[in-house]
Design an enzyme around this catalytic site. Structure first.
Site, PDB file in Angstrom:
ATOM      1  CG  LEU A   1      -1.976  -1.037   1.349  1.00  0.00           C
ATOM      2  CD1 LEU A   1      -2.661  -0.951   2.696  1.00  0.00           C
ATOM      3  CD2 LEU A   1      -2.989  -0.850   0.232  1.00  0.00           C
ATOM      4  N   GLY A   2       2.012   1.137   0.586  1.00  0.00           N
ATOM      5  CA  GLY A   2       2.864   2.322   0.646  1.00  0.00           C
ATOM      6  C   GLY A   2       4.177   1.989   1.289  1.00  0.00           C
ATOM      7  NE  ARG A   3       8.875   0.069  -1.114  1.00  0.00           N
ATOM      8  CZ  ARG A   3       9.598  -1.035  -0.849  1.00  0.00           C
ATOM      9  NH1 ARG A   3      10.647  -0.950  -0.060  1.00  0.00           N
ATOM     10  NH2 ARG A   3       9.279  -2.174  -1.385  1.00  0.00           N
ATOM     11  N   GLY A   4       7.361   3.928   3.577  1.00  0.00           N
ATOM     12  CA  GLY A   4       7.792   5.137   4.282  1.00  0.00           C
ATOM     13  C   GLY A   4       9.122   4.913   4.935  1.00  0.00           C
TER      14      GLY A   4
ATOM     15  CB  SER B   1       8.879   3.692   9.975  1.00  0.00           C
ATOM     16  OG  SER B   1       7.604   3.803   9.403  1.00  0.00           O
TER      17      SER B   1
ATOM     18  CB  THR C   1       7.000  -1.912   3.113  1.00  0.00           C
ATOM     19  OG1 THR C   1       8.350  -1.581   2.835  1.00  0.00           O
ATOM     20  CG2 THR C   1       6.218  -1.914   1.833  1.00  0.00           C
TER      21      THR C   1
ATOM     22  CE  LYS D   1       5.325   1.991  10.303  1.00  0.00           C
ATOM     23  NZ  LYS D   1       4.913   3.178  11.029  1.00  0.00           N
TER      24      LYS D   1
ATOM     25  CG  ASP E   1       7.722  12.494   8.826  1.00  0.00           C
ATOM     26  OD1 ASP E   1       7.749  13.526   8.118  1.00  0.00           O
ATOM     27  OD2 ASP E   1       7.971  11.373   8.380  1.00  0.00           O
TER      28      ASP E   1
END
Ligand SMILES: *[C@@H]1O[C@H](CO)[C@@H](O)[C@H](O)[C@H]1NC(C)=O
Ligand SMILES: *[C@@H]1O[C@H](CO)[C@@H](O)[C@H](O)[C@H]1NC(C)=O
Ligand SMILES: *[C@@H]1O[C@H](CO)[C@@H](O)[C@H](O)[C@H]1NC(C)=O
Ligand SMILES: *[C@@H]1O[C@H](CO)[C@@H](O)[C@H](O)[C@H]1NC(C)=O
Ligand SMILES: *[C@@H]1O[C@H](CO)[C@@H](O)[C@H](O)[C@H]1NC(C)=O
Length: 796
Positions: free
Chosen positions: A521-524, A526, A528, A543, A636
């Site tokens: 769904l997304g990557r940040g 901290s 994936t 996560k 953040d």
């Protein structure tokens, strides 16, 4: 010789077993010898009483606040019964407690400074020992007691612990804090046991019933020995004749504690062996509104039946979310001197104390004239029936509404203040946000309704006064338990009861749920995030934390932070997994993904949604910054971390990454820079301490982007000549337009895709707010609370 060898070799493995057993349980000593220490970093560095009921060591909350404490080993929330340093927590690194060579037990902070010490310097102390009673004692060579924790209780008295003229129970400030609060249980100068609110503004006794005579309350003040105690059976006796018995009196071996609770009530609790939960077996007050100071100055407490606080007409809450500060008048009190006043009737209401005058057999008219003629009079209490008593009030404290009050308060207000004659007192919970309790235990969508849950709900409605905060603590207290390797079976079961849907997952379960981590769904920074479907068909976001989470401690920090938090504008966590090197978190899934996907793409948000995003995000951040919990800085804040639910209500994600900084302290220095370029406050680049104002800055950038509809967080584009950021240029441009008195400046700024479909008033407010949030000087930036106020003022 030979026979000796053959006979011993089969025993060798069992010797080894015994040896390893000894090793693995070796930390569970109940004593600390002179010259040795307990370290804050080592979870196993604790003393455990011989029968394992009590543990003593460092008790942590958040990542960086530790207290040298004694707690119930087996209660579900690791209930603390004693703290050495409640008002001055120690650092999570490098702090230790030593029984020093000179005989004193000393708590050192990371920098070597002494936070706390016992008065046993230059004694022949041999060791400190944790007894089965929950008493930590320092003993001399002959076993004589040189010092004991029982002599300095915090908010809890244990069975057989003497309560004397030199001891006092002081409640915690609120459920999210262990610091000393305002409610005290103590022997008063006249030898009587009392409960007192001792706040910053006033001090007021509320138990036993203050307006009754001593003997009417069943007390005496003739016995000066001032001593009280209760036994394991649950029988409490005091030298002032006060005594009570627990509702479950007589059952031996029940663990009990008498605690001065942070809501102002004194309660005796029994530990339920099976669930690890506490059940109230006696309490001093049945109606919490009789606690003084519970709602603060001018406010009125209403039992509904749980206590709620309200402001009377003409007044408003001083600090939303904090009833300690009470209500403030919406008018200037000097107006009372003009005598242009009117009165609003508040039936069944009284404010206790602070009487200017007390007159019997007087007419309502004369009582009113008395109050009008005295500028100090803020209200009066009058009862039409009976003795027709008139009390004029100089201060409005301890306000209380009860159907059994026959009298009325006539509240004095300047004629200029508009009020409706019929005053409705709609209260809110005195202990932070009441709606949270309902979402947590009332919503079937979150918890399966079954008998276990009902029992749990019952328990909590029984203890409703403790309310939502305590509930959070039961939940969050879990994390402390889980910090230990291996979860006791009983505890695990209890945990399932507590919240069916919030749990620890196995790695295999999550692997299956995410179909082997298939749909990303997304990557940040901290980790994936993957989409997953649990066995109960709930769709979740999993996560998977990556390399930066090497330490188990960092992981636990995030988990314990998030586990505590429940706010409609913050993403909810359902569970976690910690197995081998795997660290995963399971969150609720937000259907509409993150804000950046809507704002900076062809499918743009409408104005109404944009305004709600600005307001909701502010609420979430304000909650993180100051309400209930410790002060948490997000660090953040950016559109990628603001998720939208199906109604486009914003929910902030990723707040576990920031360290917790101690409430009220300004000196938290972060070891490592966090955040996302373009949204980061200038103080990240300087040596200034990082405060909640860094989030305010980032929030400012986000709401300016909300209005403009394009990213402002890009840096020095076009040819590299110009190093000014888009943001700086934008702010300068807006400021000059405003200065030049351009009327249509707002139309020029707002996202043209909206085709003029927006509220001019709201857009102006957001732009002005955004600009003040991105001030270089963090002192000029507003707090999130002020931001909410500004937005609420222009809400439709
Ligand atoms: C320390 O203080 C307690 C309580 O004031 C007292 O009972 C005890 O004797 C003191 N110990 C020493 C060694 O002075
Ligand atoms: C005072 O109270 C103590 C403790 O309850 C008791 O032992 C003592 O006899 C009482 N003294 C008098 C004079 O009643
Ligand atoms: C609770 O547990 C203790 C220790 O395991 C036991 O001795 C006691 O009898 C139990 N109490 C009750 C009421 O079950
Ligand atoms: C109230 O009014 C007086 C006189 O009009 C003024 O001096 C005072 O500053 C005012 N106080 C507040 C809080 O507005
Ligand atoms: C108070 O509650 C009543 C009934 O719940 C409601 O109709 C009224 O609008 C509320 N008033 C305020 C000021 O919230």
């Amino acid at each position: 010789m030979r026979s000796f060898q053959t006979s011993t070799s089969p025993k060798f493995p069992s010797f080894l077993t015994v040896f390893f057993l000894f090793l693995s349980t070796s930390y569970a000593h109940n004593f600390l010898l002179r010259g040795s220490s307990l370290s804050v970093e080592d979870d196993s560095d604790i003393l455990v009483s011989p029968d394992k009921t009590f543990s003593c060591g460092f008790y942590g909350m958040g990542q960086n606040a530790y207290w040298f404490s004694i707690w119930f080993t087996n209660s579900k929330d690791r209930t603390v019964v004693w703290m050495a340093n409640r008002d001055r927590p120690a650092n999570g690194r490098g702090s230790r407690v030593s029984l020093r060579g000179d005989g004193a037990m000393v708590l050192y902070d990371v920098d070597g400074s002494i936070i706390w010490e016992t008065n046993t310097t230059s004694t022949d102390a041999r060791m400190a020992e944790l007894l089965d009673t929950g008493n930590l004692v320092i003993k001399g060579p002959g076993g004589e007691i040189l010092w004991q924790s029982f002599d300095s209780p915090t908010d809890t008295l244990l069975p057989n612990q003497l309560f004397t003229k030199s001891t006092k129970l002081i409640a915690r400030l609120h459920g999210g804090s262990y610091a000393s609060g305002y409610f005290n249980f103590f022997f008063d100068n006249d030898n009587v046991l009392r409960l007192k609110y001792d706040g910053p503004d006033i001090s007021s006794i509320y138990w036993p019933i203050p307006y009754l005579k001593m003997f009417e309350n069943g007390r005496t003040n003739y016995n000066g020995s001032r001593i009280a105690v209760y036994d394991e059976m649950g029988h409490f006796v005091s030298s002032d004749w006060f005594q009570f018995i627990a509702s479950d009196m007589g059952l031996l071996r029940i663990r009990r504690r008498l605690t001065m609770d942070h809501d102002g009530n004194l309660r005796l609790y029994s530990l339920n062996n099976d669930t690890g939960l506490w059940v109230i077996s006696w309490e001093a007050l049945t109606q919490l509104c009789t606690v003084h100071g519970v709602c603060g100055r001018n406010a009125i407490c209403v039992n509904t039946p749980e206590p709620k606080c309200s402001c009377p007409p003409g007044y408003e809450i001083t600090e939303p979310g904090n009833w300690n500060k009470g209500c403030k008048p919406l008018f200037n009190e000097t107006l009372f001197q003009s005598q242009q006043v009117k009165f609003v009737e508040l039936p069944h209401v009284d404010y206790f104390g602070f009487d200017l005058n007390f007159i019997e057999s007087i007419s309502l008219d004369s009582c009113m004239k008395l109050c009008v003629g005295d500028y100090r009079c803020k209200a009066f209490n009058y009862k039409l029936t009976g003795e027709r008593r008139c009390y004029t009030k100089s201060e409005l404290f301890n306000g209380y509404q009860s159907p059994s009050f026959e009298g009325k308060i006539y509240l004095k207000l300047p004629v200029t203040v508009e009020t409706s004659q019929l005053a409705i007192l709609n209260g809110t919970d005195p202990i932070c946000q009441s709606d949270e309790l309902e979402t947590m235990i009332g919503s079937p969508s979150m918890y399966n309704i079954n008998t276990k849950r009902m029992r749990w709900v019952y328990l909590y409605s029984f203890a409703s006064a403790i309310g939502f905060i305590e509930l959070l603590f039961v939940v969050s207290g879990w994390w402390f338990l889980f910090r230990k390797h291996g979860v006791p079976a009983l505890v695990e079961d209890g945990y399932q009861v507590l919240s069916n849907r919030f749990r620890r997952f196995t790695y295999a379960e999550l692997k299956k749920a995410t179909n082997n981590f298939k749909e990303e769904l997304g990557r940040g920074g901290s980790g994936t995030v993957y989409k997953g479907i649990l066995t109960d068909e709930r769709v979740v976001a999993v996560k998977r934390l990556e390399n930066m989470y090497q330490g188990e401690d960092v992981f636990w920090a995030e988990v314990s932070t998030i586990g505590k938090i429940n706010h409609m504008n913050l993403v909810r966590m359902w569970g976690f997994c910690s197995e081998g090197k795997h660290r995963l978190l399971v969150y609720e899934l937000m259907e509409n993904q993150s804000l950046d996907k809507h704002l900076f793409s062809p499918k743009f948000l409408e104005w109404k949604d944009r305004f709600e995003v600005a307001l909701g995000t502010a609420k979430g951040l304000a909650y993180l910054h100051q309400e209930c919990l410790e002060w948490i800085i997000h660090c953040d804040v950016k559109p990628g971390n603001i998720l939208l639910d199906s109604e486009f209500e914003p929910k902030i994600a990723d707040f576990g990454l920031a360290k917790l900084s101690q409430r009220g302290s300004d000196s938290s220095v972060f070891s490592r820079i966090r955040g996302t370029k373009g949204y980061m406050a200038p103080e990240w680049a300087t040596n200034l301490p990082i405060t909640a104002k860094v989030d305010v800055y980032s929030y400012g950038v986000v709401i300016l982007e909300l209005v403009k509809g394009i990213p402002l967080s890009n840096w020095g584009i076009e040819g590299g000549e110009e190093h000014e950021s888009d943001l700086t240029r934008f702010v300068r441009m807006v400021k000059s337009k405003i200065q030049c008195g351009e009327d249509s400046w707002i139309e020029e700024i707002v996202d043209p895709r909206l085709n003029g479909q927006f509220s001019r008033n709201q857009a102006t407010t957001i732009v002005q707010l955004g600009i003040s949030c991105v001030e270089e000087d963090r002192n000029k930036r507003p707090t999130m609370d002020l931001a909410i106020q500004a937005l609420l003022e222009c809400q439709d």
